[in-house]
Every structure is written in C-alpha cells, then in structure tokens.
Design a protein around this motif. Structure first.
Motif, PDB file in Angstrom:
ATOM      1  N   UNK A  43       3.410   5.894  -2.751  1.00 61.28           N
ATOM      2  CA  UNK A  43       4.656   6.591  -3.091  1.00 61.28           C
ATOM      3  C   UNK A  43       4.778   6.746  -4.602  1.00 61.28           C
ATOM      4  N   UNK A  44       4.504   5.686  -5.325  1.00 60.62           N
ATOM      5  CA  UNK A  44       4.596   5.733  -6.786  1.00 60.62           C
ATOM      6  C   UNK A  44       3.572   6.695  -7.375  1.00 60.62           C
ATOM      7  N   UNK A  53       4.215  10.539  -5.062  1.00 61.17           N
ATOM      8  CA  UNK A  53       5.529  11.122  -4.846  1.00 61.17           C
ATOM      9  C   UNK A  53       5.975  11.243  -3.407  1.00 61.17           C
ATOM     10  N   UNK A  54       5.354  10.500  -2.491  1.00 61.17           N
ATOM     11  CA  UNK A  54       5.903  10.429  -1.139  1.00 61.17           C
ATOM     12  C   UNK A  54       7.310   9.841  -1.221  1.00 61.17           C
ATOM     13  N   UNK A  55       8.176  10.275  -0.330  1.00 60.08           N
ATOM     14  CA  UNK A  55       9.580   9.870  -0.418  1.00 60.08           C
ATOM     15  C   UNK A  55       9.797   8.400  -0.086  1.00 60.08           C
ATOM     16  N   UNK A  74       0.846  -1.198   0.000  1.00 59.13           N
ATOM     17  CA  UNK A  74       0.000   0.000   0.000  1.00 59.13           C
ATOM     18  C   UNK A  74       0.881   1.247   0.000  1.00 59.13           C
ATOM     19  N   UNK A  75       1.863   1.269   0.889  1.00 62.88           N
ATOM     20  CA  UNK A  75       2.769   2.404   0.938  1.00 62.88           C
ATOM     21  C   UNK A  75       3.520   2.591  -0.371  1.00 62.88           C
ATOM     22  N   UNK A  76       3.980   1.489  -0.974  1.00 64.42           N
ATOM     23  CA  UNK A  76       4.702   1.576  -2.247  1.00 64.42           C
ATOM     24  C   UNK A  76       3.804   2.139  -3.344  1.00 64.42           C
TER      25      UNK A  76
END
Length: 213
Positions: free
Chosen positions: A109-110, A113-115, A104-106
């Motif tokens: 981010x994709x 644009x979260x780091x 979910x986090x990945x």
C-alpha cells in the motif's frame, strides 16, 4: 467518485512464481517449512490458520523494520504502479485482498498506493515478533473483507472485480461481478469469468475496462 472496487491478490498474482511468505522465509531461515506448508494448503490438506501458525514460529525475535527491509527485494510483476494509477483515474478503488501477512499488505500500500489491505497479523512483544499469531485470516475472511469494503464505499458487488490466481481467491471470485484469473491454477481459471497470463499486471486493464466501465 468511486465507481467500483478492484481487489488484487498478492501471492502468486502480484508476487509471481512464489509467495511473500516464501520470500520472507528464505531470509528469515525457515524456507523449507513454509514451502511444504504452502504446498499442503494448495492441496487442501492444511488450512491457512495452520500454515500461519507454522510460519509465525520462524519470525520469533525479528523486528518489523528488519522484515520491511527484506520486502524491498521481493519479486513483483511489472506494471503495478501503472495499473493502480489507471484504476484511480477511472474511479476504481484498488484494494489488496490477500492472505499475506499484514506487514506485506502495508508495504505494498505504501509503495504503490493501494487503498487498504487485509491479512493475518503477527504478535509483537517489546518491538519484536513473538512467533505467535494474533489474528488469523482465511479465504472466507478475504471474501468478507471485500464485501465490507464494497458496503463501506457504497458500491454494489456487481461493480467490483477480483484479480487472483488460486484457492484463496475462489470464494471472492464467486462474489464479485468480474473475476479475473491472472497466471492462475486450473481451479481458479474455472471459477473466474475470464483468464489471462503474462508478466505485467497491465494485461488486466482491458478486461477491467470492458467489464466495469
């Protein structure tokens, strides 16, 4: 130059009124089990480790590509890309501090644009989920992740903010310089420095501007 870090929660914060786990469980076929487990976590009668073990069983046999497709329909608050862009434009690194599964986090981010992101991990066997957890994560791990990120980036925790809504955010709220409760539970509102409600994440921008810039 990075002037600070903003840690965003996912479930209940970026994903309103539900969780990424419940959204995926609906499509994977074990929604009722996850709903009950997450309610028990919120009530303090189950740990996140126990919830993860229960949820993981329903993933057995599914592939990461299938789950990533399910994430495309996950409900999200408005204003995420604009808020991420504002953070970067103002020297604040946007990071996901979450107990949601690592996929979910990945995905977020994709997409936005979260780091980077933290979170528990599921085991894969021959390209499919086995129904087991390979790495557990809890609210203290979330706090420790944030501490490690701030140290790596070289900014003091007083120059960091956290945006969250519930039990899993409380240790992090007590660590950063600015804790923002967004559509939060009473306990999270009490633990935060400030609270706000709304259906657009851009509502936190004035608070971040005043508190960190």
């Amino acid at each position: 130059m990075v002037r600070g870090v903003v840690f965003f929660d996912v479930d209940g914060t970026l994903v309103p009124g539900t969780s990424s786990g419940q959204h995926l469980a609906e499509l994977l076929g074990h929604a009722a089990v996850v709903r009950d487990a997450e309610a028990a976590y919120s009530a303090g009668t189950l740990t996140n480790r126990e919830v993860s073990v229960i949820d993981a069983e329903g993933w057995a046999g599914h592939s990461p590509a299938e789950v990533r497709g399910f994430l495309e329909s996950m409900p999200l608050v408005g204003g995420i890309p604009e808020t991420v862009a504002w953070c970067r434009d103002n020297g604040l690194l946007p990071v996901l501090a979450t107990l949601a599964w690592d996929i979910v986090g990945a995905f977020l981010c994709d997409r936005f644009g979260f780091d980077r992101a933290c979170g528990p991990r599921l085991a894969l066997v021959d390209g499919r989920y086995s129904g087991q957890v390979t790495e557990h994560f809890d609210e203290l791990g979330k706090r420790d992740f944030a501490i490690a990120v701030a140290e790596e980036i070289g900014v003091p925790l007083a120059r960091c903010a956290a945006v969250g809504d519930s039990r899993s955010d409380l240790p992090l709220f007590g660590t950063v310089g600015l804790a923002i409760a967004f559509n939060a539970t009473p306990a999270a509102q009490t633990a935060a420095h400030t609270s706000i409600t709304g259906n657009d994440l851009r509502a936190v921008i004035p608070l971040l501007s005043t508190g960190l810039l």
